[in-house]
Design a protein around this motif. Structure first.
Motif, PDB file in Angstrom:
ATOM      1  N   SER A  89       0.819  -1.222   0.000  1.00 56.65           N
ATOM      2  CA  SER A  89       0.000   0.000   0.000  1.00 56.65           C
ATOM      3  C   SER A  89       0.846   1.262   0.000  1.00 56.65           C
ATOM      4  O   SER A  89       0.394   2.322  -0.428  1.00 56.65           O
ATOM      5  N   ASN A  90       2.097   1.163   0.472  1.00 59.45           N
ATOM      6  CA  ASN A  90       2.963   2.337   0.491  1.00 59.45           C
ATOM      7  C   ASN A  90       3.705   2.547  -0.825  1.00 59.45           C
ATOM      8  O   ASN A  90       4.549   3.440  -0.941  1.00 59.45           O
ATOM      9  N   GLY A  91       3.411   1.705  -1.830  1.00 57.46           N
ATOM     10  CA  GLY A  91       4.040   1.869  -3.140  1.00 57.46           C
ATOM     11  C   GLY A  91       5.292   1.052  -3.352  1.00 57.46           C
ATOM     12  O   GLY A  91       5.866   1.073  -4.448  1.00 57.46           O
ATOM     13  N   LEU A  92       5.721   0.316  -2.327  1.00 58.59           N
ATOM     14  CA  LEU A  92       6.919  -0.519  -2.463  1.00 58.59           C
ATOM     15  C   LEU A  92       6.550  -1.829  -3.160  1.00 58.59           C
ATOM     16  O   LEU A  92       5.699  -2.578  -2.691  1.00 58.59           O
ATOM     17  N   GLY A  93       7.203  -2.105  -4.279  1.00 58.73           N
ATOM     18  CA  GLY A  93       6.956  -3.341  -5.004  1.00 58.73           C
ATOM     19  C   GLY A  93       8.053  -4.351  -4.754  1.00 58.73           C
ATOM     20  O   GLY A  93       9.183  -3.999  -4.450  1.00 58.73           O
ATOM     21  N   TYR A  94       7.697  -5.630  -4.877  1.00 62.78           N
ATOM     22  CA  TYR A  94       8.691  -6.684  -4.693  1.00 62.78           C
ATOM     23  C   TYR A  94       8.420  -7.819  -5.678  1.00 62.78           C
ATOM     24  O   TYR A  94       7.291  -8.009  -6.157  1.00 62.78           O
ATOM     25  N   LEU A 118      13.330  -5.187  -5.587  1.00 60.58           N
ATOM     26  CA  LEU A 118      12.454  -4.214  -4.952  1.00 60.58           C
ATOM     27  C   LEU A 118      12.325  -3.013  -5.876  1.00 60.58           C
ATOM     28  O   LEU A 118      13.262  -2.679  -6.606  1.00 60.58           O
ATOM     29  N   SER A 119      11.172  -2.352  -5.829  1.00 61.97           N
ATOM     30  CA  SER A 119      10.974  -1.153  -6.641  1.00 61.97           C
ATOM     31  C   SER A 119      10.163  -0.130  -5.862  1.00 61.97           C
ATOM     32  O   SER A 119       9.317  -0.484  -5.023  1.00 61.97           O
ATOM     33  N   PHE A 120      10.429   1.126  -6.151  1.00 59.55           N
ATOM     34  CA  PHE A 120       9.653   2.207  -5.555  1.00 59.55           C
ATOM     35  C   PHE A 120       9.647   3.364  -6.546  1.00 59.55           C
ATOM     36  O   PHE A 120      10.701   3.932  -6.853  1.00 59.55           O
TER      37      PHE A 120
END
Length: 231
Positions: A89-94, A118-120
Motif C-alpha cells: 500500500s505504500n508503493g513498495l513493489g517486490y 524491490l521497486s519504488f
C-alpha cells in the motif's frame, strides 16, 4: 541471458496485486542481443518471443526464447520462469522468482537463477544468484557460469515527455571463480535506454551498453530494440 524486457531485454514481469489474471504473448527484435553488457549473438541481430501468465494474487509464470550465437553449436536460448510479485500500500513493489536458462544443443551450459528485486516509483534494484549450473566448477572459464555467481543491479526509468522515457542501469557480475589460479572475471555493467512508445505498434528503445573489466566486453554496444505485447 534473458533480454531486458524494456529493450528486448524482454524481461522481468511485474504484476500488481490489483490486476486481473491474464495470459499474454510477446514478440521482439533487436539489432544486438546484449545481456548484462555482453553480446549473446556475436553482435548480430536477434528475434524473440514468449508467453506469460499472471494471476491477480501475484503469481506469474512464463517462457521466452531467442536465437543466440556463442561460436559453437548453440543457436537458441529458452528461458522458463515463475515467481510472485506484488505492491504494498505504500508503493513498495517486490518480486521473487526462479529462472531456468536452457540452451538446446549447448554443451552442458544450462543454469538456474534465484532472483529478487524491490521497486519504488521509478527506481528498482535486485540480485540474481546462480544456484544450479551444469558447468563443472573445476573446468569453468570466463565464458561460463557456475553455482555462486551473483549479479547485482540498480535501475531507474523516467518519463521525460509523452511517449518518451529515459532509463539507466548499473550492475555488477560477481563471479565465484575470482581468485582461483589468478582468474579475475567479475565486471561492472552500465546501460542507458531511451524509449519511444508507438501505441499499438509496440515500443522502440535505443540502448548504449558497456561492461568494464573481467569477462565483460571491452567495447561499448549500441543497439535498437522493439518489443510488443499481445494481451
Amino acid at each position: 541471458m534473458k533480454l531486458n524486457m524494456i529493450a528486448c531485454a524482454v524481461g522481468a514481469l511485474v504484476v500488481s496485486g490489483t490486476a486481473a489474471a491474464e495470459l499474454s504473448a510477446n514478440i521482439g527484435a533487436t539489432s544486438n542481443y546484449v545481456w548484462r553488457g555482453v553480446t549473446q549473438t556475436d553482435d548480430a541481430a536477434a528475434v524473440s518471443g514468449g508467453l506469460d501468465y499472471a494471476h491477480e494474487a501475484g503469481f506469474y509464470a512464463g517462457t521466452w526464447a531467442s536465437n543466440v550465437d556463442f561460436g559453437d553449436d548453440t543457436t537458441a536460448e529458452v528461458d522458463v520462469y515463475g515467481g510472485f510479485a506484488n505492491e504494498l500500500s505504500n508503493g513498495l513493489g517486490y518480486d521473487v522468482g526462479l529462472i531456468y536458462y536452457w540452451y538446446p544443443g549447448g554443451d552442458d551450459i544450462n543454469f538456474t537463477e534465484i532472483q529478487g528485486s524491490l521497486s519504488f516509483g521509478p527506481v528498482s534494484g535486485g540480485v540474481n544468484y546462480i544456484v544450479d549450473s551444469e558447468v563443472d566448477d573445476s573446468s569453468s572459464t570466463n565464458e561460463t557460469f557456475i553455482d555462486g555467481d551473483i549479479y547485482y543491479y540498480l535501475s531507474a526509468s523516467f518519463e521525460v515527455a509523452p511517449t518518451w522515457t529515459v532509463g539507466g542501469t548499473v550492475g555488477y557480475f560477481d563471479f565465484d571463480d575470482d581468485g582461483k589460479e589468478g582468474i579475475d572475471t567479475s565486471y561492472a555493467h552500465y546501460q542507458l535506454d531511451i524509449g519511444k512508445s508507438v501505441g499499438e505498434f509496440g515500443d522502440f528503445t535505443f540502448t548504449v551498453s558497456s561492461a568494464d573489466g573481467g569477462s565483460g566486453d571491452s567495447s561499448t554496444k549500441v543497439f535498437v530494440s522493439w518489443p510488443k505485447t499481445f494481451d
